[in-house]
Design a protein around this motif. Structure first.
Motif, PDB file in Angstrom:
ATOM      1  N   GLY A  39       6.171  -2.361   5.670  1.00  0.00           N
ATOM      2  CA  GLY A  39       5.282  -3.323   6.316  1.00  0.00           C
ATOM      3  C   GLY A  39       5.984  -4.525   6.926  1.00  0.00           C
ATOM      4  O   GLY A  39       5.371  -5.297   7.646  1.00  0.00           O
ATOM      5  N   ASN A  74       1.278  -2.616   1.241  1.00  0.00           N
ATOM      6  CA  ASN A  74       1.671  -1.411   0.532  1.00  0.00           C
ATOM      7  C   ASN A  74       1.694  -1.685  -0.961  1.00  0.00           C
ATOM      8  O   ASN A  74       2.398  -2.577  -1.412  1.00  0.00           O
ATOM      9  CB  ASN A  74       3.046  -0.953   1.016  1.00  0.00           C
ATOM     10  N   THR A 114       1.202  -3.916   7.389  1.00  0.00           N
ATOM     11  CA  THR A 114       0.341  -3.272   6.401  1.00  0.00           C
ATOM     12  C   THR A 114       0.677  -3.762   4.997  1.00  0.00           C
ATOM     13  O   THR A 114       1.770  -4.237   4.738  1.00  0.00           O
ATOM     14  CB  THR A 114       0.483  -1.735   6.435  1.00  0.00           C
TER      15      THR A 114
END
Length: 198
Positions: free
Chosen positions: A120, A183, A181
């Motif tokens: 990410g 994670n 993102t």
């Protein structure tokens, strides 16, 4: 350097092999501006080097254009730090200073530090073909290889150059689809206590 495994050397000065230093310099167009965790036997020859006890690389500025990090893999009990603090600084330097950063780290894809600061956040990773990478120990190529697989993690936008250089050393994976993102369970991931949030 332990990465949660048995230590096979009492040395804390496990230096990057010359072939990887040369590859890092190729990615950086010849110059490494900062090596934040250097030592007297290092062959990195960065323009600025931090080494203990004079300069704690986790406390000094990382506002440099190119940074290469071969961090201590085990815990520093005296300072209360681990490899996660070094990976935090890598991601932080890229985000806040636009630094191009490369870090040679153990492959530990299920750990908190990979979930927080590689997945990410990093641009790419090269999983090195050297299954037991032979670090220089106090400047000499001797002894056993590392007790774990290693990877070169890259934070910056020039993935084509990284791919071109590091594809000869391992499998390069583009991490850009994971950018931004979360994670892992963010609620279980502790934040660094002494550094700004990313």
């Amino acid at each position: 350097m332990t990465a949660g495994r048995t230590v096979n050397s009492q040395s804390v000065d496990w230096c990057t092999p010359q072939k990887y230093v040369d590859a890092v310099k190729r990615v950086f167009d010849g110059k490494i501006a900062l090596d934040p965790c250097s030592n007297q036997w290092s062959v990195v020859a960065a323009e600025t080097e931090y080494s203990l006890p004079e300069h704690d690389g986790l406390r000094e500025s990382w506002d440099f254009p190119t940074i290469y990090v071969n961090p201590p893999y085990g815990a520093d009990k005296e300072r209360g730090t681990t490899i996660k603090h070094w990976l935090y600084k890598c991601a932080h330097a890229h985000k806040h200073y636009g630094a191009e950063v490369l870090a040679l780290v153990p492959v530990a894809t299920n750990t908190r530090h990979w979930k927080e600061y590689v997945w990410g956040r990093a641009t790419a990773v090269c999983f090195l073909y050297d299954t037991r990478l032979r670090f220089l120990i106090e400047g000499k190529d001797e002894g056993k290889g590392a007790p774990m697989s290693c990877a070169m993690v890259y934070w910056n936008k020039n993935i084509e150059k990284f791919l071109d250089v590091f594809s000869e050393f391992g499998a390069v994976v583009d991490l850009r689809p994971l950018q931004g993102t979360i994670n892992g369970d963010r609620g279980k991931l502790r934040q660094m206590k002494f550094l700004d949030d990313i």
